[in-house]
Write a protein that holds these residues in place. Structure first.
Motif, mmCIF file in Angstrom:
data_model
loop_
_atom_site.group_PDB
_atom_site.id
_atom_site.type_symbol
_atom_site.label_atom_id
_atom_site.label_comp_id
_atom_site.label_asym_id
_atom_site.label_seq_id
_atom_site.Cartn_x
_atom_site.Cartn_y
_atom_site.Cartn_z
ATOM 1 N N ILE A 104 0.824 -1.211 0.000
ATOM 2 C CA ILE A 104 0.000 0.000 0.000
ATOM 3 C C ILE A 104 0.864 1.268 0.000
ATOM 4 O O ILE A 104 0.882 2.017 -0.973
ATOM 5 N N ILE A 105 1.609 1.483 1.089
ATOM 6 C CA ILE A 105 2.390 2.720 1.217
ATOM 7 C C ILE A 105 3.468 2.818 0.134
ATOM 8 O O ILE A 105 3.605 3.842 -0.534
ATOM 9 N N GLY A 106 4.242 1.747 -0.041
ATOM 10 C CA GLY A 106 5.320 1.752 -1.036
ATOM 11 C C GLY A 106 4.815 2.019 -2.445
ATOM 12 O O GLY A 106 5.428 2.759 -3.214
ATOM 13 N N SER A 107 3.677 1.411 -2.788
ATOM 14 C CA SER A 107 3.137 1.610 -4.138
ATOM 15 C C SER A 107 2.646 3.041 -4.331
ATOM 16 O O SER A 107 2.820 3.623 -5.401
ATOM 17 N N ILE A 108 2.052 3.619 -3.305
ATOM 18 C CA ILE A 108 1.557 4.999 -3.406
ATOM 19 C C ILE A 108 2.717 5.989 -3.502
ATOM 20 O O ILE A 108 2.697 6.916 -4.315
ATOM 21 N N VAL A 109 3.752 5.784 -2.699
ATOM 22 C CA VAL A 109 4.924 6.668 -2.727
ATOM 23 C C VAL A 109 5.684 6.533 -4.051
ATOM 24 O O VAL A 109 6.295 7.492 -4.524
ATOM 25 N N SER A 110 5.611 5.369 -4.656
ATOM 26 C CA SER A 110 6.323 5.128 -5.917
ATOM 27 C C SER A 110 5.782 5.951 -7.075
ATOM 28 O O SER A 110 6.526 6.295 -7.994
ATOM 29 N N VAL A 111 4.502 6.265 -7.041
ATOM 30 C CA VAL A 111 3.883 6.966 -8.173
ATOM 31 C C VAL A 111 4.542 8.312 -8.458
ATOM 32 O O VAL A 111 5.033 8.537 -9.576
ATOM 33 N N PRO A 112 4.582 9.254 -7.504
ATOM 34 C CA PRO A 112 5.201 10.546 -7.845
ATOM 35 C C PRO A 112 6.702 10.430 -8.144
ATOM 36 O O PRO A 112 7.226 11.167 -8.969
ATOM 37 N N ILE A 113 7.357 9.488 -7.489
ATOM 38 C CA ILE A 113 8.796 9.309 -7.747
ATOM 39 C C ILE A 113 9.020 8.834 -9.174
ATOM 40 O O ILE A 113 9.869 9.358 -9.889
ATOM 41 N N MET A 114 8.241 7.854 -9.614
ATOM 42 C CA MET A 114 8.414 7.349 -10.972
ATOM 43 C C MET A 114 7.902 8.346 -12.002
ATOM 44 O O MET A 114 8.446 8.416 -13.100
ATOM 45 N N GLN A 115 6.889 9.138 -11.654
ATOM 46 C CA GLN A 115 6.445 10.182 -12.581
ATOM 47 C C GLN A 115 7.569 11.193 -12.801
ATOM 48 O O GLN A 115 7.784 11.657 -13.910
ATOM 49 N N PHE A 116 8.305 11.494 -11.738
ATOM 50 C CA PHE A 116 9.427 12.422 -11.845
ATOM 51 C C PHE A 116 10.555 11.817 -12.688
ATOM 52 O O PHE A 116 11.052 12.453 -13.611
ATOM 53 N N PHE A 117 10.959 10.578 -12.362
ATOM 54 C CA PHE A 117 12.090 9.968 -13.060
ATOM 55 C C PHE A 117 11.768 9.609 -14.507
ATOM 56 O O PHE A 117 12.633 9.655 -15.360
ATOM 57 N N MET A 118 10.537 9.237 -14.771
ATOM 58 C CA MET A 118 10.173 8.819 -16.130
ATOM 59 C C MET A 118 9.444 9.918 -16.888
ATOM 60 O O MET A 118 9.040 9.717 -18.025
#
Length: 170
Positions: free
Chosen positions: A102-116
């Motif tokens: 839950i938490i890891g997947s939610i936090v991953s979204v903005p990080i991956m939006q930034f990197f990709m």
């Protein structure tokens, strides 16, 4: 920290790094969940340390995106805390599920939006199913492995080694 403990931590990191990168399903790392749940029995600090170092190594050696950190870190922390309070492998699994799934997947979204450089809102539906799936698959494997490990004298000795220092350092 003793040489024995550093050696065990190093072996755990090496196993986690290799097996999490080799035994995986595209977009999922269920072996990382297996290790987080089992290593949660060593203590919150140690499982978090092992998960963080493993994630960094996986990023540099195997070119894994920052999901390696967001996926493993929250799960490791919560698996360690939940195991500490429940003294149950199922408690560790629950912590891993909430932390990674839950938490890891939610936090991953903005990080991956930034990197990709992604603008799509569809990214929100990309990570949670994979992270939840990995925690379910990895959790089943971890419980099966732990059910055998907990009877092993060597594993009990390792748990006692880590538990002894955490109780004497308070």
């Amino acid at each position: 920290m003793s040489t024995k403990k550093l050696t065990i931590i190093s072996i755990c990191i090496a196993l986690n790094t290799v097996l999490s990168s080799v035994i995986r399903i595209e977009g999922m790392a269920p072996m990382s969940t297996v290790f987080n749940i089992i290593f949660a029995t060593f203590g919150t600090f140690y499982v978090t340390l092992i998960a963080l170092v493993t994630a960094i190594l996986r990023m540099f050696i195997f070119n894994i995106p920052p999901l390696a950190i967001t996926g493993a870190l929250f799960g490791a922390i919560l698996a360690g805390l939940c195991y500490k309070f429940t003294k149950s492998i199922f408690g560790a699994w629950f912590g891993e599920f909430v932390g990674t799934g839950i938490i890891g997947s939610i936090v991953s979204v903005p990080i991956m939006q930034f990197f990709m450089d992604l603008d799509s809102n569809a990214v929100w539906f990309l990570y949670t199913p994979r992270f939840v799936g990995a925690t379910i698959i990895g959790g089943i494997i971890a419980v099966l492995i732990y059910s055998r490990l907990k009877h092993s004298r060597v594993f009990k000795d390792i748990q006692n080694l880590f538990d002894k220092e955490s109780t004497t350092s308070k």
